[in-house]
Design a protein around this motif. Structure first.
Motif, PDB file in Angstrom:
ATOM      1  N   SER A  70      10.426  -5.450   2.767  1.00  0.00           N
ATOM      2  CA  SER A  70      10.152  -6.043   1.462  1.00  0.00           C
ATOM      3  C   SER A  70       9.413  -5.066   0.553  1.00  0.00           C
ATOM      4  N   VAL A  71       8.455  -4.324   1.122  1.00  0.00           N
ATOM      5  CA  VAL A  71       7.726  -3.335   0.327  1.00  0.00           C
ATOM      6  C   VAL A  71       8.648  -2.203  -0.106  1.00  0.00           C
ATOM      7  N   LEU A  72       9.543  -1.779   0.788  1.00  0.00           N
ATOM      8  CA  LEU A  72      10.503  -0.735   0.421  1.00  0.00           C
ATOM      9  C   LEU A  72      11.372  -1.187  -0.748  1.00  0.00           C
TER      10      LEU A  72
ATOM     11  N   PHE B 220       7.161   7.780   1.522  1.00  0.00           N
ATOM     12  CA  PHE B 220       5.834   7.207   1.282  1.00  0.00           C
ATOM     13  C   PHE B 220       5.631   5.927   2.090  1.00  0.00           C
ATOM     14  N   VAL B 221       6.627   5.054   2.080  1.00  0.00           N
ATOM     15  CA  VAL B 221       6.521   3.783   2.815  1.00  0.00           C
ATOM     16  C   VAL B 221       6.344   4.056   4.313  1.00  0.00           C
ATOM     17  N   PHE B 222       7.129   4.983   4.843  1.00  0.00           N
ATOM     18  CA  PHE B 222       6.996   5.319   6.264  1.00  0.00           C
ATOM     19  C   PHE B 222       5.605   5.868   6.557  1.00  0.00           C
ATOM     20  N   ALA B 223       5.130   6.784   5.708  1.00  0.00           N
ATOM     21  CA  ALA B 223       3.822   7.404   5.941  1.00  0.00           C
ATOM     22  C   ALA B 223       2.708   6.370   5.870  1.00  0.00           C
ATOM     23  N   ALA B 224       2.785   5.472   4.900  1.00  0.00           N
ATOM     24  CA  ALA B 224       1.749   4.449   4.749  1.00  0.00           C
ATOM     25  C   ALA B 224       1.763   3.493   5.942  1.00  0.00           C
ATOM     26  N   TYR B 225       2.956   3.115   6.398  1.00  0.00           N
ATOM     27  CA  TYR B 225       3.041   2.204   7.539  1.00  0.00           C
ATOM     28  C   TYR B 225       2.515   2.867   8.809  1.00  0.00           C
TER      29      TYR B 225
ATOM     30  N   LEU C 225       1.772  -1.721  -6.450  1.00  0.00           N
ATOM     31  CA  LEU C 225       1.153  -2.226  -5.224  1.00  0.00           C
ATOM     32  C   LEU C 225      -0.081  -3.072  -5.533  1.00  0.00           C
ATOM     33  N   LYS C 226      -0.945  -2.592  -6.415  1.00  0.00           N
ATOM     34  CA  LYS C 226      -2.181  -3.323  -6.733  1.00  0.00           C
ATOM     35  C   LYS C 226      -1.863  -4.663  -7.400  1.00  0.00           C
ATOM     36  N   GLU C 227      -0.926  -4.653  -8.340  1.00  0.00           N
ATOM     37  CA  GLU C 227      -0.544  -5.871  -9.057  1.00  0.00           C
ATOM     38  C   GLU C 227       0.058  -6.893  -8.101  1.00  0.00           C
ATOM     39  N   THR C 228       0.949  -6.443  -7.225  1.00  0.00           N
ATOM     40  CA  THR C 228       1.581  -7.341  -6.263  1.00  0.00           C
ATOM     41  C   THR C 228       0.561  -7.847  -5.255  1.00  0.00           C
ATOM     42  N   GLY C 229      -0.306  -6.958  -4.791  1.00  0.00           N
ATOM     43  CA  GLY C 229      -1.345  -7.368  -3.854  1.00  0.00           C
ATOM     44  C   GLY C 229      -2.246  -8.438  -4.433  1.00  0.00           C
ATOM     45  N   ALA C 230      -2.616  -8.284  -5.702  1.00  0.00           N
ATOM     46  CA  ALA C 230      -3.485  -9.271  -6.351  1.00  0.00           C
ATOM     47  C   ALA C 230      -2.811 -10.635  -6.423  1.00  0.00           C
ATOM     48  N   VAL C 231      -1.508 -10.653  -6.733  1.00  0.00           N
ATOM     49  CA  VAL C 231      -0.763 -11.911  -6.785  1.00  0.00           C
ATOM     50  C   VAL C 231      -0.735 -12.568  -5.403  1.00  0.00           C
ATOM     51  N   LEU C 232      -0.504 -11.768  -4.376  1.00  0.00           N
ATOM     52  CA  LEU C 232      -0.426 -12.301  -3.012  1.00  0.00           C
ATOM     53  C   LEU C 232      -1.777 -12.838  -2.550  1.00  0.00           C
ATOM     54  N   VAL C 233      -2.832 -12.094  -2.830  1.00  0.00           N
ATOM     55  CA  VAL C 233      -4.172 -12.557  -2.453  1.00  0.00           C
ATOM     56  C   VAL C 233      -4.488 -13.876  -3.145  1.00  0.00           C
ATOM     57  N   LYS C 234      -4.197 -13.947  -4.429  1.00  0.00           N
ATOM     58  CA  LYS C 234      -4.455 -15.175  -5.184  1.00  0.00           C
ATOM     59  C   LYS C 234      -3.666 -16.358  -4.626  1.00  0.00           C
ATOM     60  N   GLY C 235      -2.443 -16.084  -4.158  1.00  0.00           N
ATOM     61  CA  GLY C 235      -1.596 -17.148  -3.614  1.00  0.00           C
ATOM     62  C   GLY C 235      -1.879 -17.476  -2.158  1.00  0.00           C
ATOM     63  N   GLY C 236      -2.756 -16.713  -1.531  1.00  0.00           N
ATOM     64  CA  GLY C 236      -3.098 -16.987  -0.145  1.00  0.00           C
ATOM     65  C   GLY C 236      -2.118 -16.415   0.866  1.00  0.00           C
ATOM     66  N   TYR C 237      -1.337 -15.407   0.469  1.00  0.00           N
ATOM     67  CA  TYR C 237      -0.374 -14.803   1.390  1.00  0.00           C
ATOM     68  C   TYR C 237      -0.986 -13.558   2.028  1.00  0.00           C
ATOM     69  N   PRO C 238      -0.810 -13.356   3.330  1.00  0.00           N
ATOM     70  CA  PRO C 238      -1.370 -12.169   3.973  1.00  0.00           C
ATOM     71  C   PRO C 238      -0.656 -10.874   3.599  1.00  0.00           C
ATOM     72  N   ASP C 239       0.618 -10.994   3.224  1.00  0.00           N
ATOM     73  CA  ASP C 239       1.383  -9.793   2.841  1.00  0.00           C
ATOM     74  C   ASP C 239       2.651 -10.218   2.109  1.00  0.00           C
ATOM     75  N   LEU C 240       3.382  -9.228   1.601  1.00  0.00           N
ATOM     76  CA  LEU C 240       4.600  -9.516   0.836  1.00  0.00           C
ATOM     77  C   LEU C 240       5.676 -10.135   1.720  1.00  0.00           C
ATOM     78  N   GLY C 241       5.762  -9.691   2.971  1.00  0.00           N
ATOM     79  CA  GLY C 241       6.760 -10.251   3.873  1.00  0.00           C
ATOM     80  C   GLY C 241       6.616 -11.750   4.050  1.00  0.00           C
ATOM     81  N   SER C 242       5.382 -12.230   4.062  1.00  0.00           N
ATOM     82  CA  SER C 242       5.148 -13.675   4.190  1.00  0.00           C
ATOM     83  C   SER C 242       5.675 -14.426   2.972  1.00  0.00           C
ATOM     84  N   PHE C 243       5.480 -13.836   1.806  1.00  0.00           N
ATOM     85  CA  PHE C 243       5.996 -14.449   0.584  1.00  0.00           C
ATOM     86  C   PHE C 243       7.525 -14.469   0.596  1.00  0.00           C
TER      87      PHE C 243
END
Length: 416
Positions: A76-78, A106-111, A180-198
């Motif tokens: 999902s992040v990719l 980048f995605v591979f390195a971050a993971y 990443l920061k914008e998406t992370g903020a939305v997920l945190v606000k919605g109570g999701y642990p990560d994008l995959g959960s959403f």
């Protein structure tokens, strides 16, 4: 810009993509003739390579995951970060790789950094990790820390230059960080642990709709676009919305490709064969070079006829539609940096992306007609829009002469 544009009516996202694209293409007077489509479909360039490249979307993850949830999150992040096409040339100069290859690295390195505990900010791809990621971390994981500065003359000391953050590669770092920061903020606000959960929740909502006789891809797409700003891929063209939703639809198709072959899929798998293409800059540019999209009589106020002036050259077109020339794989050739294509405005870019969406709809319709008329072309009957999309995207990398073709670029966008 997308914040000023209304989203499509609920339940009509796929319809909005198709109808807004055709309207924009027609208004811009971009021609797609039946003869050009037939010439393309019958060309050795297409018929000789379609079977091999029809599923090559580049979204395969050669990583070991501890769980399906972890894999879905990285996939999902990719998809979320599948942009930076406008920076193909500067990225290639900095790293030797194109836009998508840099994003994937980048995605591979971050993971991997997160998996082995080397991440300085915890799990980079958790909701909180995305929200807290920094530009310095992104630049380091992208391996571009030496390419994010520009020099300028010192304000008071003559002959002295000073370095400061800037330039096109720095813009990519900023775009990745912001997304990443914008998406992370939305997920945190919605109570999701990560994008995959959403994404999983959207897939489950689609599955529920499917059991009730609905279109699960339509439902899941709407959920993704409404929920995540970076999926709201749309712009005003001629004062009217044009909807592309490339990354959101690609997310659904990537899930289908990865999990759809399992006997008992571990996540709900949407049907995606009917989705419009995932329009970026590669596909419209290639359709122009292959003579399907004709800009010669296009809207002059958008400078469309001048964007690809050699595209209608008959000898050049004949060579591009011919079978590829054999490549001597025993001789390792250094890849030359790609040539920069025309830098476009938002309106120009969305017009061309819309035209490609409409063209592919017409190509698939024509393929089915040809299959009905000619027994030797019966294989064309089963062509889907995502397969046509995959072929166009993959063949642009597959043939040396296609790799040299100019592609248009739009800077400062996180949508493609």
């Amino acid at each position: 810009m997308s914040n000023e544009i209304p989203l499509p009516p609920s339940g009509e996202y796929l319809k909005a993509v198709r109808e807004s694209s055709r309207a924009a293409r027609t208004r811009a007077n971009i021609s797609i003739s039946p003869e050009a489509i037939k010439r393309f479909l019958l060309s050795p360039a297409f018929t000789g390579t379609f079977a091999r490249l029809r599923t090559a979307h580049g979204m395969t993850l050669p990583l070991n995951f501890p769980s399906v949830a972890a894999e879905l999150n990285v996939l999902s992040v990719l998809s979320l970060l599948n942009f930076a096409s406008g920076y193909r040339v500067p990225l290639h100069s900095a790293t030797g790789r194109g836009a998508f290859d840099n994003i994937r690295a980048f995605v591979f390195a971050a993971y991997i950094s997160s998996s082995i505990g080397a991440a300085t900010e915890g799990d980079y791809f958790s909701a909180r990790g995305m929200e807290g990621i920094t530009e310095a971390t992104v630049a380091d994981l992208m391996r571009v820390t030496d390419s994010v500065h520009v020099e300028r003359p010192h304000e008071t000391i003559q002959g002295l230059t000073v370095g400061e953050l800037g330039g096109p590669v720095w813009e990519v770092v900023q775009l990745v960080t912001k997304t990443l920061k914008e998406t992370g903020a939305v997920l945190v606000k919605g109570g999701y642990p990560d994008l995959g959960s959403f994404v999983l929740e959207a897939l489950k909502e689609g599955e529920k709709a499917k059991k009730a006789g609905g279109d699960e891809a339509e439902v899941a797409l709407e959920r993704l676009v409404r929920g995540i700003p970076a999926f709201q891929d749309m712009a005003l063209v001629y004062g009217q919305p044009v909807y592309c939703f490339k990354k959101a639809m690609l997310t659904l198709h990537a899930v289908a490709l990865r999990f759809g072959k399992e006997e008992s899929p571990s996540v709900p798998v949407p049907r995606t064969a009917h989705l419009p293409i995932f329009s970026d800059n590669v596909i419209p540019s290639l359709l122009i070079h292959l003579g399907v999209l004709d800009l010669s009589q296009g809207d002059a106020t958008l400078d469309l006829p001048s964007l690809f002036p050699t595209a209608q050259d008959s000898a050049r077109l004949q060579a591009l539609l011919a079978a590829p020339q054999p490549v001597d794989t025993s001789v390792k050739k250094l890849k030359a940096p790609p040539k920069e294509g025309p830098l476009l405005t938002v309106e120009q870019a969305y017009v061309l992306r819309a035209a490609a969406i409409d063209a592919c709809e017409l190509i698939v319709e024509a393929a089915q007609e040809l299959a009905t008329d000619r027994e030797d072309l019966s294989w064309l009957r089963s062509i889907t829009l995502p397969e046509l999309d995959a072929w166009l995207w993959a063949v642009a990398k597959d043939r040396p002469d296609y790799r040299e073709l100019e592609r248009f670029a739009l800077r400062n966008t996180a949508y493609f």
